[in-house]
Design a protein around this motif. Structure first.
Motif, PDB file in Angstrom:
ATOM      1  N   GLU A  78       0.851  -1.188   0.000  1.00  0.00           N
ATOM      2  CA  GLU A  78       0.000   0.000   0.000  1.00  0.00           C
ATOM      3  C   GLU A  78       0.886   1.236   0.000  1.00  0.00           C
ATOM      4  O   GLU A  78       2.075   1.162   0.318  1.00  0.00           O
ATOM      5  CB  GLU A  78      -0.905   0.028   1.234  1.00  0.00           C
ATOM      6  N   VAL A  79       0.299   2.370  -0.364  1.00  0.00           N
ATOM      7  CA  VAL A  79       0.989   3.650  -0.304  1.00  0.00           C
ATOM      8  C   VAL A  79       0.268   4.538   0.699  1.00  0.00           C
ATOM      9  O   VAL A  79      -0.957   4.672   0.644  1.00  0.00           O
ATOM     10  CB  VAL A  79       1.019   4.350  -1.680  1.00  0.00           C
ATOM     11  N   ARG A  80       1.026   5.111   1.623  1.00  0.00           N
ATOM     12  CA  ARG A  80       0.474   6.058   2.588  1.00  0.00           C
ATOM     13  C   ARG A  80       1.059   7.433   2.297  1.00  0.00           C
ATOM     14  O   ARG A  80       2.238   7.663   2.498  1.00  0.00           O
ATOM     15  CB  ARG A  80       0.839   5.652   4.018  1.00  0.00           C
ATOM     16  N   MET A  81       0.216   8.346   1.841  1.00  0.00           N
ATOM     17  CA  MET A  81       0.646   9.723   1.613  1.00  0.00           C
ATOM     18  C   MET A  81       0.220  10.561   2.809  1.00  0.00           C
ATOM     19  O   MET A  81      -0.950  10.587   3.175  1.00  0.00           O
ATOM     20  CB  MET A  81       0.042  10.270   0.316  1.00  0.00           C
ATOM     21  N   VAL A  82       1.179  11.235   3.429  1.00  0.00           N
ATOM     22  CA  VAL A  82       0.901  12.020   4.632  1.00  0.00           C
ATOM     23  C   VAL A  82       1.535  13.398   4.497  1.00  0.00           C
ATOM     24  O   VAL A  82       2.498  13.589   3.750  1.00  0.00           O
ATOM     25  CB  VAL A  82       1.436  11.313   5.900  1.00  0.00           C
ATOM     26  N   ASP A  83       1.013  14.356   5.262  1.00  0.00           N
ATOM     27  CA  ASP A  83       1.538  15.713   5.235  1.00  0.00           C
ATOM     28  C   ASP A  83       2.428  16.020   6.433  1.00  0.00           C
ATOM     29  O   ASP A  83       2.819  17.166   6.628  1.00  0.00           O
ATOM     30  CB  ASP A  83       0.373  16.722   5.196  1.00  0.00           C
ATOM     31  N   ASP A  84       2.741  15.008   7.248  1.00  0.00           N
ATOM     32  CA  ASP A  84       3.541  15.227   8.451  1.00  0.00           C
ATOM     33  C   ASP A  84       5.004  15.530   8.111  1.00  0.00           C
ATOM     34  O   ASP A  84       5.481  15.285   7.008  1.00  0.00           O
ATOM     35  CB  ASP A  84       3.508  13.986   9.343  1.00  0.00           C
ATOM     36  N   VAL A  85       5.722  16.055   9.120  1.00  0.00           N
ATOM     37  CA  VAL A  85       7.171  16.159   9.025  1.00  0.00           C
ATOM     38  C   VAL A  85       7.731  14.765   8.785  1.00  0.00           C
ATOM     39  O   VAL A  85       7.294  13.789   9.413  1.00  0.00           O
ATOM     40  CB  VAL A  85       7.755  16.760  10.321  1.00  0.00           C
ATOM     41  N   ALA A  86       8.684  14.634   7.882  1.00  0.00           N
ATOM     42  CA  ALA A  86       9.152  13.318   7.440  1.00  0.00           C
ATOM     43  C   ALA A  86       9.594  12.431   8.599  1.00  0.00           C
ATOM     44  O   ALA A  86       9.157  11.280   8.718  1.00  0.00           O
ATOM     45  CB  ALA A  86      10.293  13.485   6.431  1.00  0.00           C
ATOM     46  N   ALA A  87      10.461  12.937   9.468  1.00  0.00           N
ATOM     47  CA  ALA A  87      10.981  12.116  10.566  1.00  0.00           C
ATOM     48  C   ALA A  87       9.859  11.665  11.493  1.00  0.00           C
ATOM     49  O   ALA A  87       9.808  10.499  11.911  1.00  0.00           O
ATOM     50  CB  ALA A  87      12.046  12.887  11.341  1.00  0.00           C
ATOM     51  N   ASP A  88       8.950  12.574  11.820  1.00  0.00           N
ATOM     52  CA  ASP A  88       7.848  12.225  12.720  1.00  0.00           C
ATOM     53  C   ASP A  88       6.944  11.167  12.096  1.00  0.00           C
ATOM     54  O   ASP A  88       6.490  10.235  12.775  1.00  0.00           O
ATOM     55  CB  ASP A  88       7.025  13.466  13.052  1.00  0.00           C
ATOM     56  N   ALA A  89       6.668  11.305  10.800  1.00  0.00           N
ATOM     57  CA  ALA A  89       5.804  10.344  10.120  1.00  0.00           C
ATOM     58  C   ALA A  89       6.443   8.965  10.078  1.00  0.00           C
ATOM     59  O   ALA A  89       5.778   7.951  10.341  1.00  0.00           O
ATOM     60  CB  ALA A  89       5.498  10.827   8.700  1.00  0.00           C
ATOM     61  N   VAL A  90       7.733   8.900   9.751  1.00  0.00           N
ATOM     62  CA  VAL A  90       8.409   7.606   9.670  1.00  0.00           C
ATOM     63  C   VAL A  90       8.440   6.940  11.044  1.00  0.00           C
ATOM     64  O   VAL A  90       8.225   5.724  11.164  1.00  0.00           O
ATOM     65  CB  VAL A  90       9.830   7.762   9.107  1.00  0.00           C
ATOM     66  N   VAL A  91       8.697   7.707  12.087  1.00  0.00           N
ATOM     67  CA  VAL A  91       8.717   7.138  13.436  1.00  0.00           C
ATOM     68  C   VAL A  91       7.341   6.599  13.808  1.00  0.00           C
ATOM     69  O   VAL A  91       7.206   5.468  14.300  1.00  0.00           O
ATOM     70  CB  VAL A  91       9.185   8.191  14.463  1.00  0.00           C
ATOM     71  N   ARG A  92       6.305   7.392  13.581  1.00  0.00           N
ATOM     72  CA  ARG A  92       4.956   6.976  14.004  1.00  0.00           C
ATOM     73  C   ARG A  92       4.486   5.738  13.245  1.00  0.00           C
ATOM     74  O   ARG A  92       4.026   4.767  13.851  1.00  0.00           O
ATOM     75  CB  ARG A  92       3.972   8.124  13.818  1.00  0.00           C
ATOM     76  N   TYR A  93       4.583   5.769  11.931  1.00  0.00           N
ATOM     77  CA  TYR A  93       4.141   4.620  11.143  1.00  0.00           C
ATOM     78  C   TYR A  93       5.132   3.453  11.246  1.00  0.00           C
ATOM     79  O   TYR A  93       4.740   2.291  11.124  1.00  0.00           O
ATOM     80  CB  TYR A  93       3.944   5.024   9.675  1.00  0.00           C
ATOM     81  N   GLY A  94       6.384   3.772  11.476  1.00  0.00           N
ATOM     82  CA  GLY A  94       7.389   2.719  11.610  1.00  0.00           C
ATOM     83  C   GLY A  94       7.146   1.834  12.808  1.00  0.00           C
ATOM     84  O   GLY A  94       7.507   0.652  12.805  1.00  0.00           O
ATOM     85  N   ARG A  95       6.544   2.375  13.848  1.00  0.00           N
ATOM     86  CA  ARG A  95       6.266   1.584  15.047  1.00  0.00           C
ATOM     87  C   ARG A  95       5.208   0.523  14.801  1.00  0.00           C
ATOM     88  O   ARG A  95       5.078  -0.424  15.581  1.00  0.00           O
ATOM     89  CB  ARG A  95       5.843   2.508  16.192  1.00  0.00           C
ATOM     90  N   ALA A  96       4.459   0.648  13.720  1.00  0.00           N
ATOM     91  CA  ALA A  96       3.482  -0.376  13.329  1.00  0.00           C
ATOM     92  C   ALA A  96       4.075  -1.303  12.273  1.00  0.00           C
ATOM     93  O   ALA A  96       3.341  -1.971  11.549  1.00  0.00           O
ATOM     94  CB  ALA A  96       2.214   0.286  12.800  1.00  0.00           C
ATOM     95  N   SER A  97       5.398  -1.349  12.191  1.00  0.00           N
ATOM     96  CA  SER A  97       6.105  -2.177  11.214  1.00  0.00           C
ATOM     97  C   SER A  97       7.145  -3.019  11.935  1.00  0.00           C
ATOM     98  O   SER A  97       7.458  -2.787  13.097  1.00  0.00           O
ATOM     99  CB  SER A  97       6.781  -1.295  10.162  1.00  0.00           C
ATOM    100  N   ASP A  98       7.676  -4.004  11.223  1.00  0.00           N
ATOM    101  CA  ASP A  98       8.746  -4.845  11.763  1.00  0.00           C
ATOM    102  C   ASP A  98      10.119  -4.389  11.307  1.00  0.00           C
ATOM    103  O   ASP A  98      11.127  -4.713  11.942  1.00  0.00           O
ATOM    104  CB  ASP A  98       8.538  -6.304  11.335  1.00  0.00           C
ATOM    105  N   LEU A  99      10.161  -3.660  10.211  1.00  0.00           N
ATOM    106  CA  LEU A  99      11.428  -3.191   9.648  1.00  0.00           C
ATOM    107  C   LEU A  99      11.163  -1.891   8.902  1.00  0.00           C
ATOM    108  O   LEU A  99      10.174  -1.784   8.175  1.00  0.00           O
ATOM    109  CB  LEU A  99      12.012  -4.233   8.686  1.00  0.00           C
ATOM    110  N   VAL A 100      12.044  -0.914   9.093  1.00  0.00           N
ATOM    111  CA  VAL A 100      11.921   0.376   8.422  1.00  0.00           C
ATOM    112  C   VAL A 100      13.103   0.544   7.462  1.00  0.00           C
ATOM    113  O   VAL A 100      14.259   0.394   7.868  1.00  0.00           O
ATOM    114  CB  VAL A 100      11.910   1.526   9.445  1.00  0.00           C
TER     115      VAL A 100
END
Length: 280
Positions: free
Chosen positions: A91-113
């Motif tokens: 899937e593709v998630r397009m977000v308007d957040d600050v890049a680092a904050d977005a990767v951290v938040r969504y990354g926590r719902a992942s096994d590998l970033v």
């Protein structure tokens, strides 16, 4: 542990497609669901010079529209490349957040970033500068950093793991087990300087080899004394062994939003020649 969900950071840089392709290969190898996270850049405040025509009455609206169209183009390329390379849950998630904050938040719902190495050639774009370091200290997940140069096809077959008996290296080794199981050759490397304390008892190399074996990983261990910088010695051994992946702990701490990484970690992230799976 398995990599059931892999998240890859997408952007408009030249290396984004290569990073996405590597993430897709790992997702297929581990039968994972792939999330392409695409921050638009709206809250990072970076608008390329000349992107918006002079004289626009609503600069903010025009900037937002430009960033949205740019993100949609990246998303289309990502989808096209996935479709061309074969079936994959994604899937593709397009977000308007600050890049680092977005990767951290969504990354926590992942096994590998999966992130890219900071690329000095993208001098006009500061949104990804230091992104790997920022995310590593906050996400609580292993991070796979892809070098800003080079071609890395297929799954890693020769893996080197930097081992010093520390908490961080133990976390990294545990996090890398899915990749280690698929490797043909795994080497644990421990390095120290001549005047450093002999840490043989702390390393427990034979115990770690048995730990890996119980997880289906056949590995060998090396313990060396070196006169040169630890990072330089490690990079040299990667070349000697023909490694295509380095596993290591990320050393340092965060205070407020300042990131402080240990010298070895920082040097490896700056001079890496192969992908690095790093955990903190």
């Amino acid at each position: 542990m398995n990599f059931k969900t892999i998240l890859v950071h997408l952007d408009h840089s030249l290396r984004s497609p290569a990073r996405a392709a590597m993430a897709a290969r790992w997702a297929r190898a581990h039968e994972s669901h792939l999330v392409g996270l695409l921050p638009s850049g709206l809250y990072d405040g970076i608008i390329p010079a000349g992107a918006i025509a002079t004289g626009m009455t609503d600069y903010i609206a025009e900037s937002s529209d430009y960033l949205r169209r740019r993100a949609e183009a990246v998303a289309r390329e990502f989808r096209t490349d996935i479709a061309r390379s074969g079936p994959l849950s994604y899937e593709v998630r397009m977000v308007d957040d600050v890049a680092a904050d977005a990767v951290v938040r969504y990354g926590r719902a992942s096994d590998l970033v999966v992130l890219g190495q900071s690329d000095a050639s993208n001098r006009g774009d500061t949104t990804t500068r230091g992104l790997a370091e920022d995310v590593l200290m906050e996400v609580g997940r292993p991070v796979l950093v892809v070098p800003s140069a080079g071609v890395f096809e297929g799954r890693p077959r020769t893996i080197v793991a930097a081992w010093d008996g520390s908490r961080e290296s133990a976390v990294a080794l545990r996090s890398a087990l899915p990749a280690l199981r698929q490797a043909a050759r795994v080497t644990l490397i421990s390095l120290r300087h001549p005047h450093d304390e002999d840490n043989t008892q702390r390393l427990l190399l034979s115990d770690m080899i048995q730990f890996l074996l119980r997880h289906g990983v056949q590995a060998r261990a090396e313990s060396e004394v070196t006169e040169i910088d630890i990072a330089d010695a490690l990079l040299s051994r990667l070349s000697d062994l023909g490694a295509d992946l380095l596993v290591m702990g990320g050393y340092g701490h965060s205070r407020l939003r300042e990131r402080v990484l240990g010298g070895v970690t920082r040097q490896i992230l700056e001079q890496m020649t192969v992908p690095v799976l790093i955990a903190h």
